[in-house]
Design a protein around this motif. Sequence first.
Motif, PDB file in Angstrom:
ATOM      1  N   CYS A   1       0.793  -0.893   0.426  1.00  0.00           N
ATOM      2  CA  CYS A   1       0.231  -0.007  -0.087  1.00  0.00           C
ATOM      3  C   CYS A   1       1.015   1.664   0.091  1.00  0.00           C
ATOM      4  O   CYS A   1       1.566   1.133   1.228  1.00  0.00           O
ATOM      5  CB  CYS A   1      -0.671   0.246   1.063  1.00  0.00           C
ATOM      6  N   PRO A   2       1.504   1.566  -0.714  1.00  0.00           N
ATOM      7  CA  PRO A   2       1.358   3.548  -1.167  1.00  0.00           C
ATOM      8  C   PRO A   2       0.866   4.548  -0.465  1.00  0.00           C
ATOM      9  O   PRO A   2      -0.468   4.630  -0.140  1.00  0.00           O
ATOM     10  CB  PRO A   2       2.069   3.754  -2.843  1.00  0.00           C
ATOM     11  N   ARG A   3       1.929   5.063   0.259  1.00  0.00           N
ATOM     12  CA  ARG A   3       0.837   6.406   1.770  1.00  0.00           C
ATOM     13  C   ARG A   3       1.495   7.299   0.346  1.00  0.00           C
ATOM     14  O   ARG A   3       1.829   7.751  -0.361  1.00  0.00           O
ATOM     15  CB  ARG A   3       1.710   6.728   2.434  1.00  0.00           C
ATOM     16  N   THR A   4      -0.129   8.721   0.464  1.00  0.00           N
ATOM     17  CA  THR A   4       0.148   9.751  -0.983  1.00  0.00           C
ATOM     18  C   THR A   4      -0.422  10.908   0.307  1.00  0.00           C
ATOM     19  O   THR A   4      -1.483  10.373   1.270  1.00  0.00           O
ATOM     20  CB  THR A   4      -0.827   9.301  -1.218  1.00  0.00           C
ATOM     21  N   ASP A   5      -0.141  11.950  -0.037  1.00  0.00           N
ATOM     22  CA  ASP A   5      -0.679  12.817   0.354  1.00  0.00           C
ATOM     23  C   ASP A   5      -2.012  13.622   0.100  1.00  0.00           C
ATOM     24  O   ASP A   5      -2.599  14.205   0.484  1.00  0.00           O
ATOM     25  CB  ASP A   5      -0.148  14.811   0.247  1.00  0.00           C
TER      26      ASP A   5
END
Length: 303
Positions: free
Chosen positions: A70-74
């Motif tokens: 799971c990539p983290r993003t703003d």
Amino acid sequence: MILCAGESLIDMVPEDGAFRPLAGGSVYNTAIALGRLGEDVAYLWPISRDPFGDVLLRPLSEAGVNTDLCPRTDRLTTLALVTLSGGEARYSFYDEGSAGRMLTPQDIPALPSSIMALFAGGISLVPDPCGAAIESLIARDGDRLPVMLDPNIRPFFIADPASYRARLSRLIARADIVKLSGDDLEWMYPDMAPADAARQVLAEGPRLVLQTGGAEGARAHWAGEMIQVPAIRTTVADTIGAGDTFNAAVLASLRRQGVLSKAGLASINGAQIVAALTLGAQAAAITVSRPGANPPWSHEMPG
């Protein structure tokens, strides 16, 4: 390990005249349910760094779901405003530019060798770029890994029905298992009886087409005679997450029976299908008996 790839969001659920934020999303719920059933499961979807991202990660962690992919993003978390009518859930989505919606095909990582099956579906299949991203994952890995697909169609979310029908057709042709509700079948084939529509889907390539009908139970269309398993009678709080839980239990049963593979599904028999549908019905009955998407833990399951 079973990989669930698709949307997570925050369901704003009505409670005492206000709304309570609850972690949800069709594919997310299936991942949670698999983890709670004791299955080895991973999840793939962007998670926002906003406060709702932490709300989403907590149940995944508690259920033992692997989130390494799971990539983290703003970007912000998708919100779904839920209204209930006769126990049935209806949704309004706030999704433009969200963390999940902006997932691109280039964001899809190489899968670890531990992944043995793919599950995808829900609203993540509809808009681009995320719809194209999930389709690219299945196109890349679906020839070697068994794929279960649950479109969980939300007509009001589909801005371009012709384009979405074309994507669904491509995905169904690559899927090994397709789960469709009566509403899904009616949208796909409005001029056909549900059973006939399910058989039409089967003719497009899957090994199994699972047709669910709430209190009417579940049917399996496959190479043999149609199989039907009744729903488990229970007092219904609401239907949020019921189909997602059913999906997880079917996958869990197939994995436990040793047939969650390309070869296994090619040689599956009626008894194995009955066992999968039965576990699905048992798990879904627990979910509908309590509010929200709250699938059972393994110790809550019968037997």
